[in-house]
Structure formats: structure tokens, C-alpha cells
Design a protein around this motif. Structure first.
Motif, PDB file in Angstrom:
ATOM      1  N   ASN A  63       0.457  -0.926   0.184  1.00  0.00           N
ATOM      2  CA  ASN A  63       0.298   0.379  -0.182  1.00  0.00           C
ATOM      3  C   ASN A  63       1.139   1.070  -0.538  1.00  0.00           C
ATOM      4  O   ASN A  63       0.820   2.155  -0.654  1.00  0.00           O
ATOM      5  CB  ASN A  63      -1.274  -0.463   1.292  1.00  0.00           C
ATOM      6  N   LEU A  64       1.971   0.861   0.693  1.00  0.00           N
ATOM      7  CA  LEU A  64       2.895   2.132   0.313  1.00  0.00           C
ATOM      8  C   LEU A  64       3.641   2.544  -0.188  1.00  0.00           C
ATOM      9  O   LEU A  64       3.457   3.607  -0.877  1.00  0.00           O
ATOM     10  CB  LEU A  64       3.987   2.038   1.388  1.00  0.00           C
ATOM     11  N   THR A  65       3.943   1.689  -1.588  1.00  0.00           N
ATOM     12  CA  THR A  65       4.546   2.067  -2.481  1.00  0.00           C
ATOM     13  C   THR A  65       3.710   2.677  -3.674  1.00  0.00           C
ATOM     14  O   THR A  65       3.399   4.036  -4.275  1.00  0.00           O
ATOM     15  CB  THR A  65       4.942   0.401  -3.204  1.00  0.00           C
ATOM     16  N   ILE A  66       2.142   1.967  -3.092  1.00  0.00           N
ATOM     17  CA  ILE A  66       0.825   2.557  -4.716  1.00  0.00           C
ATOM     18  C   ILE A  66       0.879   3.838  -4.311  1.00  0.00           C
ATOM     19  O   ILE A  66       0.235   4.972  -4.795  1.00  0.00           O
ATOM     20  CB  ILE A  66      -0.257   1.472  -4.945  1.00  0.00           C
ATOM     21  N   GLY A 189      -2.980   0.871  -9.316  1.00  0.00           N
ATOM     22  CA  GLY A 189      -2.545  -0.042  -8.140  1.00  0.00           C
ATOM     23  C   GLY A 189      -2.935  -1.584  -7.962  1.00  0.00           C
ATOM     24  O   GLY A 189      -2.776  -2.196  -8.368  1.00  0.00           O
ATOM     25  N   ILE A 190      -4.120  -2.015  -6.491  1.00  0.00           N
ATOM     26  CA  ILE A 190      -4.520  -3.257  -6.582  1.00  0.00           C
ATOM     27  C   ILE A 190      -4.903  -4.008  -7.641  1.00  0.00           C
ATOM     28  O   ILE A 190      -5.380  -5.084  -7.586  1.00  0.00           O
ATOM     29  CB  ILE A 190      -5.115  -2.771  -5.476  1.00  0.00           C
ATOM     30  N   ASN A 191      -5.701  -2.468  -9.073  1.00  0.00           N
ATOM     31  CA  ASN A 191      -6.028  -3.469  -9.301  1.00  0.00           C
ATOM     32  C   ASN A 191      -5.557  -3.609 -10.920  1.00  0.00           C
ATOM     33  O   ASN A 191      -6.202  -4.608 -12.091  1.00  0.00           O
ATOM     34  CB  ASN A 191      -7.587  -2.207 -10.025  1.00  0.00           C
ATOM     35  N   GLY A 192      -4.170  -3.632 -10.046  1.00  0.00           N
ATOM     36  CA  GLY A 192      -3.385  -3.726 -12.170  1.00  0.00           C
ATOM     37  C   GLY A 192      -2.044  -4.133 -11.181  1.00  0.00           C
ATOM     38  O   GLY A 192      -1.414  -3.396 -10.922  1.00  0.00           O
ATOM     39  N   THR A 193      -1.603  -5.441 -10.842  1.00  0.00           N
ATOM     40  CA  THR A 193      -0.267  -6.002 -10.740  1.00  0.00           C
ATOM     41  C   THR A 193       0.078  -7.103 -12.040  1.00  0.00           C
ATOM     42  O   THR A 193      -0.706  -7.381 -12.537  1.00  0.00           O
ATOM     43  CB  THR A 193      -0.573  -6.631  -9.682  1.00  0.00           C
ATOM     44  N   LEU A 194       1.295  -7.297 -11.466  1.00  0.00           N
ATOM     45  CA  LEU A 194       1.864  -8.006 -12.437  1.00  0.00           C
ATOM     46  C   LEU A 194       2.283  -9.358 -11.891  1.00  0.00           C
ATOM     47  O   LEU A 194       2.511 -10.654 -13.397  1.00  0.00           O
ATOM     48  CB  LEU A 194       3.442  -7.913 -12.693  1.00  0.00           C
ATOM     49  N   GLY A 195       1.426  -9.897 -11.127  1.00  0.00           N
ATOM     50  CA  GLY A 195       1.398 -11.756 -10.362  1.00  0.00           C
ATOM     51  C   GLY A 195       3.086 -11.742 -10.071  1.00  0.00           C
ATOM     52  O   GLY A 195       4.607 -10.818 -10.519  1.00  0.00           O
ATOM     53  N   GLU A 196       3.352 -12.882  -9.784  1.00  0.00           N
ATOM     54  CA  GLU A 196       4.399 -12.954  -8.907  1.00  0.00           C
ATOM     55  C   GLU A 196       5.329 -13.786 -10.016  1.00  0.00           C
ATOM     56  O   GLU A 196       6.695 -12.957  -9.481  1.00  0.00           O
ATOM     57  CB  GLU A 196       4.035 -14.645  -8.528  1.00  0.00           C
ATOM     58  N   PHE A 197       5.384 -14.650 -10.888  1.00  0.00           N
ATOM     59  CA  PHE A 197       5.998 -14.748 -12.300  1.00  0.00           C
ATOM     60  C   PHE A 197       6.575 -13.173 -12.606  1.00  0.00           C
ATOM     61  O   PHE A 197       8.142 -13.599 -12.986  1.00  0.00           O
ATOM     62  CB  PHE A 197       5.492 -15.879 -13.165  1.00  0.00           C
ATOM     63  N   TRP A 198       5.732 -12.570 -13.494  1.00  0.00           N
ATOM     64  CA  TRP A 198       6.905 -11.700 -13.585  1.00  0.00           C
ATOM     65  C   TRP A 198       6.961 -10.835 -13.146  1.00  0.00           C
ATOM     66  O   TRP A 198       7.849  -9.452 -13.952  1.00  0.00           O
ATOM     67  CB  TRP A 198       5.092 -10.941 -15.023  1.00  0.00           C
TER      68      TRP A 198
END
Length: 438
Positions: A63-66, A189-198
Motif C-alpha cells: 500500500n505504501l508503494t502505490i 495499484g491493486i487493480n493492476g499488478t503483474l503477479g508473482e512470475f512476471w
């Protein structure tokens, strides 16, 4: 008559050993930057203790980063503005105008003018393009008023603070506009993330790029017969950078998506979530956008003619003009860059809220200036770094988030942030006076 040369014997003088270089000098580290990193770590540790370990959880770091991204993007542009001995008080209001333009483009103007249905894949990208164009043109206009008509930038942007804030109000008739396009919301932010692999892919690529940059810098020094760090120092610095990047990715990947949210995502696709399935958020797209902006702005500052002109003008405007630099046109360019970055920040801010609201960007002008100054940008001009401004934004957001978690009232939070800003300027003045760097 022969003369005999007589030599007087003197006790052998023992050669003094060369003074040992400090570790920071050997690694060629910026002591001021190290002080900022130390202050940042101290802030995190203190709030982690005060919140019983809740401050340094993966969720709060995520949350701090976004929350930092929007201010940090504008802070990179504010570095150029302050380095050229100007100031921009309109960035928060300009963000609101750009946000209003993009929101209206998505919900009203594009569907009405072009007949594009809501949800059309072109809508978010056309809206973002219109927002960046709006921000760049408004910024260039303010730069023209300051650079060519010689109106002080303080006055121009102070007027802009009132003009653009209320322009945003008229564009939307004072209404909250939303919900915004789902693709557009991915920049929030939370509605758009790359996921663990990417996220791991991006982290590894960034690590390799950083190490390659260190190696290229060393080769350039050798090629030009400049002194270089010992190999162990290069390896140590590379290990620190790699550890910071991969450690950050590891923390973000440890923040798991709640099972209820995952279940809704599967249901939206008409699927059933497998038993025991789990997934991490990973790196937010907004943070990736900030990284791209930071890299581009750093390259502009260090590797381009525009960057050299900016810092030369800030160091000595009269000498820069006599050397052939068009300082008036340079002012227009700097403010146009600032305006475009305000539009990019508007994308992040409104996407995070999922709508445009009238109070979006309120007081951001103060946060952006504070981030740049805390990050080491000298108000006298000529000195500043992009990474310092981003770190300054992160320190400010950490202070505000930590105080909110502890339960400090909002007025007292602003008092603390204002006091920190004044203290940071005082420390910067003392540091430059003692080191002779300003």
C-alpha cells in the motif's frame, strides 16, 4: 688539492602509510543519500515498533508503494523546475484538470463524439493521450509566461493553482465522474499488478540492467584513464543493489490475494477456483510506471543535451545564456515536462480512486515540492537528483502512513510533515556549507 665529499648520515625516516580511505569513499557513495536512506530505515523501524509490527508487513509495504507513486512521478519533474531556479505551485491543480479531461473523455466525450461504446479498448488510451497532451500544453503555456514574458514562475503557477483547480470543477460540473474504464483502473495499484512470475522477471531484468550499468561505468573510466573502485567494492555495490531490488520483489510477492477476491475473479471468467489455490499480487503496474519514468528522467538529466542545459542554467543562468543556451525556450520545455508528468500522475491517482473527484490532487503541490527538497534538490538551483526526489516522496508517505496507523490526527500529521520539510532544508544548508557543495 683534492676535496673529499663527506656525507652526513641521517636516521632513516620511516615512510608514513597512506591514510586508509573511508568505506563510503571507496564505494563512491553519496553520504547525503546514505543519510536519507538511514533516516528512511529509522522511520520504518520506529513505526514498526509503534504499530506492533504492522508497519513492515507485506500488505502495508504494498500500500505504501502505490500511495507514493503519484507524488513521486511529479517530484521527478519538480527536480528540473527547481534546478532551473523556478517553482511550480500548480501541479496539484493541473493534476485535477488532467484527471477531469481523462474522466470526461472516457465517460462522455469519446462516446458522444466518436460513438465509441463504453468499454471500447481504445477509450482508455485515447483518454490518457488527451490528458498528457493537455498537461504538456498547459505546462508549456505557463513556461512561456515565465520564460518569454518574464512573469515570475511563482506568480504564474500561483495563479495556475486557482485557475486549473476550478477549470477541473467546470469540466465536470462539480460532479464525481466514474467508474472509470477497467483497463484505465489497472494503473491505480491493486487493480493492476503483474503477479508473482512476471514480477520476478522484471526484478531479474532490473538487477541485470543495474549490474550492466555498473560494469559499463567501470569500463568507461578505464578507457579514459580515470581511477576506478577496487573490484571487491564493485562486487559489494552490485550485491547491495541486487539485494535491494530482489528483496523488494520478494516482499511484494509475499502479499497474497485474499481467497474471496480470487474466487470472484474465477467466477467472472465462468470458472471454479481450484481447492487450495493461491496467488500473489506482485509488482503493481503503477510502480512499474514510476520506475520507467525515473529511468527516463535520469537518462535525460545525465545523458542528454537537455539535461546538461538544465543543470548549467540552474548553476549560473547568466553564464548559460552567454554560452548560447536559449534559457527562455528551456523554461518552456521544463514546464511542459512538468505538465506531462502531472497528467501521468493523474492517471495513477484517478485510477487508484476508480473515479475523478473534485478534491483529487489537493495539497499535492506542497507534497511534491517537499519531496524534491527533502531529496536534496537545492532551492538555489543547479543541484538535484531524480532518485533523491523519489526517496523524499517515500519518506514523506512513510511518515503520513505511519502516523495514520498510530492514530495521529490529520492536522498534526501536516504539522509534522511541514516541520520535517523545514528541518530537511536546514540540514541541507548545513551539509552544503560544511562540504562546500553549494
Amino acid at each position: 688539492m683534492s676535496t673529499q665529499n663527506t656525507t652526513t648520515s641521517t636516521p632513516a625516516t620511516k615512510a608514513r602509510p597512506a591514510p586508509r580511505a573511508k568505506l563510503t569513499d571507496t564505494l563512491e557513495l553519496d553520504t547525503r543519500l546514505m543519510g536519507m536512506i538511514g533516516a528512511f530505515i529509522l522511520v520504518m523501524v520506529v513505526f514498526n515498533v509503534l504499530t506492533d509490527g504492522r508497519f513492515l508487513t507485506p500488505r502495508n509495504i504494498f500500500n505504501l508503494t502505490i500511495q507514493t507513486v503519484s507524488v513521486a512521478i511529479m517530484a521527478t519533474g519538480m527536480v528540473f523546475v527547481i534546478v532551473t531556479r523556478h517553482i511550480d505551485l500548480s501541479v496539484g491543480a493541473l493534476l485535477a484538470t488532467c484527471s477531469a479531461v481523462m474522466a470526461m473523455m472516457q465517460t462522455a466525450w469519446l462516446p458522444q463524439l466518436l460513438g465509441l461504446p463504453l468499454g471500447h479498448p481504445l477509450i482508455p488510451w485515447l483518454a490518457i493521450g488527451a490528458g498528457i497532451l493537455t498537461g504538456g500544453l498547459i505546462g508549456a503555456f505557463q513556461g512561456y509566461l515565465s520564460g518569454y514574458l518574464m512573469i515570475p514562475a511563482f506568480i504564474v503557477t500561483l495563479g495556475g493553482l486557482l485557475v486549473w483547480r476550478n477549470t477541473a470543477w467546470y469540466l465536470t460540473n462539480g460532479q464525481t465522474i466514474g467508474p472509470l474504464d477497467s483497463t484505465f483502473q489497472m494503473f491505480g495499484g491493486i487493480n493492476g499488478t503483474l503477479g508473482e512470475f512476471w514480477s520476478w522477471v522484471i526484478g531479474i531484468v532490473a538487477t541485470l540492467a543495474a549490474i550492466a550499468a555498473l560494469w559499463a561505468k567501470r569500463r568507461d573510466k578505464i578507457r579514459h584513464d580515470f581511477p576506478v573502485k577496487p573490484m571487491w567494492a564493485e562486487i559489494t555495490l552490485g550485491a547491495i543493489i541486487a539485494g535491494a531490488i530482489l528483496g523488494f520483489i520478494a516482499v511484494l510477492n509475499s502479499y497474497q490475494i485474499p481467497a474471496a477476491r480470487l474466487n470472484r475473479q474465477f467466477e467472472a471468467r465462468g470458472e471454479v477456483m481450484p481447492e487450495g489455490y493461491s496467488a500473489a499480487y506482485g509488482l503493481p503496474i503503477s510502480v512499474l510506471l514510476l520506475i520507467v519514468v525515473a529511468v527516463v528522467m535520469t537518462v535525460v538529466a545525465r545523458k542528454t543535451r537537455l539535461g546538461r542545459y538544465i543543470f548549467a542554467t540552474g548553476g549560473n543562468p547568466q553564464a548559460a545564456e552567454l554560452s548560447g543556451i536559449n534559457t527562455r525556450l528551456l523554461t518552456v520545455k521544463v514546464f511542459a515536462i512538468m505538465g506531462a508528468l502531472c497528467a501521468i500522475s493523474a492517471v495513477v491517482a484517478s485510477a487508484r480512486l476508480t473515479n475523478h473527484s473534485n478534491d483529487i490532487g489537493t495539497l499535492d503541490e506542497l507534497r511534491v515540492i517537499a519531496a524534491a527538497v527533502i531529496g536534496g534538490t537545492a532551492l538555489a538551483g543547479g543541484i538535484g537528483t531524480i532518485y533523491g526526489a523519489i526517496l523524499g516522496a517515500l519518506i514523506m508517505q512513510s511518515l503520513q502512513s505511519g502516523m495514520a496507523m498510530v492514530g495521529v490526527d490529520a492536522p498534526l500529521q501536516n504539522i509534522v510533515v511541514g516541520s520535517v520539510l523545514v528541518l530537511a532544508v536546514l540540514i541541507d544548508i548545513i551539509y552544503r556549507r560544511r562540504t562546500g557543495k553549494g
